[in-house]
Design a protein around this motif. Structure first.
Motif, PDB file in Angstrom:
ATOM      1  N   GLY A  29       0.795  -1.222   0.000  1.00  8.63           N
ATOM      2  CA  GLY A  29       0.000   0.000   0.000  1.00  8.63           C
ATOM      3  C   GLY A  29       0.824   1.267   0.000  1.00  8.63           C
ATOM      4  N   GLY A  30       2.091   1.160   0.393  1.00  7.77           N
ATOM      5  CA  GLY A  30       2.967   2.332   0.431  1.00  7.77           C
ATOM      6  C   GLY A  30       3.722   2.580  -0.854  1.00  7.77           C
ATOM      7  N   ALA A  31       3.580   1.694  -1.839  1.00  6.07           N
ATOM      8  CA  ALA A  31       4.312   1.837  -3.093  1.00  6.07           C
ATOM      9  C   ALA A  31       3.539   2.741  -4.049  1.00  6.07           C
ATOM     10  N   VAL A  32       4.141   3.856  -4.420  1.00  2.42           N
ATOM     11  CA  VAL A  32       3.470   4.828  -5.292  1.00  2.42           C
ATOM     12  C   VAL A  32       4.415   5.299  -6.397  1.00  2.42           C
ATOM     13  N   THR A  33       3.829   5.884  -7.435  1.00  4.75           N
ATOM     14  CA  THR A  33       4.614   6.450  -8.527  1.00  4.75           C
ATOM     15  C   THR A  33       5.136   7.827  -8.112  1.00  4.75           C
ATOM     16  N   ALA A  34       5.917   8.431  -8.987  1.00  6.49           N
ATOM     17  CA  ALA A  34       6.414   9.786  -8.734  1.00  6.49           C
ATOM     18  C   ALA A  34       5.272  10.786  -8.649  1.00  6.49           C
ATOM     19  N   GLU A  35       4.127  10.432  -9.262  1.00  9.87           N
ATOM     20  CA  GLU A  35       2.947  11.301  -9.205  1.00  9.87           C
ATOM     21  C   GLU A  35       2.024  10.927  -8.047  1.00  9.87           C
ATOM     22  N   ASP A  36       2.505  10.064  -7.140  1.00 13.69           N
ATOM     23  CA  ASP A  36       1.767   9.642  -5.949  1.00 13.69           C
ATOM     24  C   ASP A  36       0.554   8.773  -6.284  1.00 13.69           C
ATOM     25  N   GLN A  37       0.626   8.056  -7.400  1.00 13.61           N
ATOM     26  CA  GLN A  37      -0.423   7.103  -7.742  1.00 13.61           C
ATOM     27  C   GLN A  37      -0.046   5.731  -7.184  1.00 13.61           C
ATOM     28  N   LYS A  38      -1.025   5.061  -6.570  1.00 10.15           N
ATOM     29  CA  LYS A  38      -0.744   3.758  -5.967  1.00 10.15           C
ATOM     30  C   LYS A  38      -0.413   2.723  -7.043  1.00 10.15           C
ATOM     31  N   LEU A  39       0.616   1.928  -6.769  1.00 10.60           N
ATOM     32  CA  LEU A  39       1.037   0.892  -7.694  1.00 10.60           C
ATOM     33  C   LEU A  39       0.341  -0.438  -7.420  1.00 10.60           C
ATOM     34  N   TYR A  40      -0.197  -0.593  -6.217  1.00 11.23           N
ATOM     35  CA  TYR A  40      -0.892  -1.822  -5.845  1.00 11.23           C
ATOM     36  C   TYR A  40      -2.227  -1.484  -5.180  1.00 11.23           C
ATOM     37  N   GLU A  41      -3.217  -2.325  -5.437  1.00 10.99           N
ATOM     38  CA  GLU A  41      -4.476  -2.287  -4.703  1.00 10.99           C
ATOM     39  C   GLU A  41      -4.534  -3.553  -3.856  1.00 10.99           C
ATOM     40  N   VAL A  42      -4.672  -3.411  -2.549  1.00 10.08           N
ATOM     41  CA  VAL A  42      -4.665  -4.561  -1.655  1.00 10.08           C
ATOM     42  C   VAL A  42      -6.064  -4.778  -1.087  1.00 10.08           C
ATOM     43  N   VAL A  43      -6.586  -5.995  -1.261  1.00  9.55           N
ATOM     44  CA  VAL A  43      -7.887  -6.361  -0.702  1.00  9.55           C
ATOM     45  C   VAL A  43      -7.701  -7.573   0.200  1.00  9.55           C
ATOM     46  N   THR A  44      -8.534  -7.668   1.229  1.00  8.02           N
ATOM     47  CA  THR A  44      -8.445  -8.774   2.187  1.00  8.02           C
ATOM     48  C   THR A  44      -9.744  -9.565   2.149  1.00  8.02           C
ATOM     49  N   CYS A  45      -9.636 -10.877   2.191  1.00 11.55           N
ATOM     50  CA  CYS A  45     -10.822 -11.719   2.145  1.00 11.55           C
ATOM     51  C   CYS A  45     -10.720 -12.850   3.157  1.00 11.55           C
ATOM     52  N   THR A  46     -11.862 -13.436   3.478  1.00  8.12           N
ATOM     53  CA  THR A  46     -11.919 -14.692   4.217  1.00  8.12           C
ATOM     54  C   THR A  46     -12.558 -15.724   3.304  1.00  8.12           C
ATOM     55  N   ILE A  47     -12.632 -16.957   3.747  1.00  9.88           N
ATOM     56  CA  ILE A  47     -13.179 -18.017   2.898  1.00  9.88           C
ATOM     57  C   ILE A  47     -14.602 -17.692   2.452  1.00  9.88           C
ATOM     58  N   ASP A  48     -15.437 -17.270   3.415  1.00  8.55           N
ATOM     59  CA  ASP A  48     -16.859 -17.035   3.120  1.00  8.55           C
ATOM     60  C   ASP A  48     -17.269 -15.567   3.226  1.00  8.55           C
ATOM     61  N   GLY A  49     -16.321 -14.672   3.432  1.00  9.25           N
ATOM     62  CA  GLY A  49     -16.646 -13.260   3.558  1.00  9.25           C
ATOM     63  C   GLY A  49     -17.111 -12.854   4.948  1.00  9.25           C
ATOM     64  N   GLN A  50     -17.185 -13.817   5.861  1.00  4.37           N
ATOM     65  CA  GLN A  50     -17.625 -13.541   7.219  1.00  4.37           C
ATOM     66  C   GLN A  50     -16.440 -13.153   8.100  1.00  4.37           C
ATOM     67  N   PRO A  51     -16.709 -12.490   9.248  1.00  6.35           N
ATOM     68  CA  PRO A  51     -15.606 -12.168  10.165  1.00  6.35           C
ATOM     69  C   PRO A  51     -14.854 -13.430  10.570  1.00  6.35           C
ATOM     70  N   VAL A  52     -13.561 -13.279  10.815  1.00  2.00           N
ATOM     71  CA  VAL A  52     -12.748 -14.415  11.221  1.00  2.00           C
ATOM     72  C   VAL A  52     -11.987 -14.057  12.485  1.00  2.00           C
ATOM     73  N   ARG A  53     -11.894 -15.000  13.398  1.00  2.00           N
ATOM     74  CA  ARG A  53     -11.156 -14.796  14.633  1.00  2.00           C
ATOM     75  C   ARG A  53      -9.661 -14.853  14.350  1.00  2.00           C
ATOM     76  N   THR A  54      -8.926 -13.910  14.895  1.00  2.00           N
ATOM     77  CA  THR A  54      -7.479 -13.905  14.714  1.00  2.00           C
ATOM     78  C   THR A  54      -6.810 -14.733  15.808  1.00  2.00           C
ATOM     79  N   ALA A  55      -5.485 -14.744  15.787  1.00  2.00           N
ATOM     80  CA  ALA A  55      -4.736 -15.455  16.818  1.00  2.00           C
ATOM     81  C   ALA A  55      -4.752 -14.707  18.143  1.00  2.00           C
ATOM     82  N   GLU A  56      -5.243 -13.473  18.137  1.00  2.00           N
ATOM     83  CA  GLU A  56      -5.292 -12.681  19.362  1.00  2.00           C
ATOM     84  C   GLU A  56      -6.735 -12.608  19.879  1.00  2.00           C
ATOM     85  N   ASP A  57      -7.037 -11.611  20.709  1.00  2.00           N
ATOM     86  CA  ASP A  57      -8.344 -11.585  21.371  1.00  2.00           C
ATOM     87  C   ASP A  57      -9.360 -10.743  20.604  1.00  2.00           C
TER      88      ASP A  57
END
Length: 332
Positions: A29-57
């Motif tokens: 997400g921090g990678a940008v061009t000289a014109e400050d255009q993002k070079l990557y779009e990052v999306v996050t998913c789970t198997i079914d789109g539902q909330p998922v419990r992490t390793a923490e609380d």
């Protein structure tokens, strides 16, 4: 019209480790061009789109299910603390995860951070390939997946369309490596500076494996490595390196490999080639001049080494990763 950003999809499995889950978003997400255009779009998913419990609380809520993997140019699998619920003792993958991975397109680049490599291996995506994972899990990994060529000492392995890394911060190293390969050292270094991490770390996991230090051997080779990095324009012998470290050649070689995971010669070659890439990006020096300045000897040697590591000629590399304001010379 500029090309759309490269899409990266991150699959959060049950028990996902939050730190590693956040690495792709923060680094790509921090990678940008000289014109400050993002070079990557990052999306996050789970198997079914539902909330998922992490390793923490806490749990995380996402906007996508695994079908978004079919739209991704790169897919990242972070580690999970529920690994043994996802990959059983026979090395078989959970059915739901296997179905999720069926959304992958054949052309998709795959990244696994830490024990995420178990998931790719269980899906049969690492058979016959070299792979890295956390050093503490490497033995189990190799036993479960004998068809995979496990290297427990490296920070990451780039096998083209499939890349794997060691644990935690090695995921940062891998993502920076991908940016460096995609867009050059200048962009990767800019991201690293913003994250207050080194653009590239020396060596591998050997320096982190817990082992007793022999009496009288508490000195290191870091100071000599720093000194050698400033001497790349001239030949450096093993005897000279050992003398700078005030060690015998045998002791120096052993300590160097223990700290970096590679031999002094291999480390020097890596440093010289990295410097050559920097000069190709930032200066108008000829290939022969760069080879001389970096200690690679000849333009022929530089061409051969760059083609072996990056798959391109110096001219193609320079054209691809040229910075906006090349300089005719640099101190070094």
């Amino acid at each position: 019209m500029s090309a759309p950003p490269h899409r990266v999809a991150v699959l959060a499995l049950p028990g996902v480790v939050p730190f590693e889950l956040a690495i792709p978003s923060r680094i790509f997400g921090g990678a940008v061009t000289a014109e400050d255009q993002k070079l990557y779009e990052v999306v996050t998913c789970t198997i079914d789109g539902q909330p998922v419990r992490t390793a923490e609380d806490y749990s995380i809520t996402v906007q996508h299910d695994a079908s978004v993997l079919a739209t991704a140019d790169t897919v990242v699998i972070p580690p999970t603390r529920l690994l043994h619920d996802i990959v059983n003792t026979d090395g078989l993958l959970d059915d739901d995860v296997l179905r999720a991975l069926k959304h992958l397109r054949p052309s998709t680049r795959l990244l696994a951070i830490c024990t995420g490599a178990f998931v790719l291996a269980a899906a049969g995506l690492l058979d016959g390939r070299p792979a890295a994972t956390h050093w503490a899990e490497a033995e189990e990994f190799q036993q479960l997946f004998p068809a995979v060529q496990v290297d427990p000492m490296v920070l990451y392995i780039d096998d083209g369309d499939v890349m794997t890394s060691a644990g935690v911060a090695a995921g940062i190293d891998l993502c920076l490596h991908v940016i460096r390969q995609d867009h050059g050292s200048a962009v990767a270094s800019s991201v690293a500076r913003a994250c207050v991490v080194p653009p590239r770390r020396d060596g591998g996991q050997a320096q982190y494996v817990r082992r007793p230090i022999p009496p009288g051997q508490d000195g290191g080779t870091a100071a000599t490595r720093a000194w050698a990095a400033e001497q790349l324009g001239r030949p450096l012998s093993l005897v000279e390196l050992a003398a700078h470290a005030r060690m015998s050649v045998r002791t120096f070689t052993r300590r160097f490999r223990a700290e970096t995971g590679v031999s002094p010669g291999t480390w020097l070659a890596m440093q010289r080639l990295d410097y050559a890439r920097q000069l190709l990006e930032d200066t108008d020096l000829t290939v022969d001049q760069i080879a001389d300045r970096t200690g690679l000897g000849s333009g022929t040697n530089l061409r051969q080494q760059l083609r072996e590591t990056a798959g391109v000629s110096p001219t193609t590399y320079r054209r691809t990763f040229r910075t906006s304001e090349p300089r005719t010379s640099m101190q070094g």
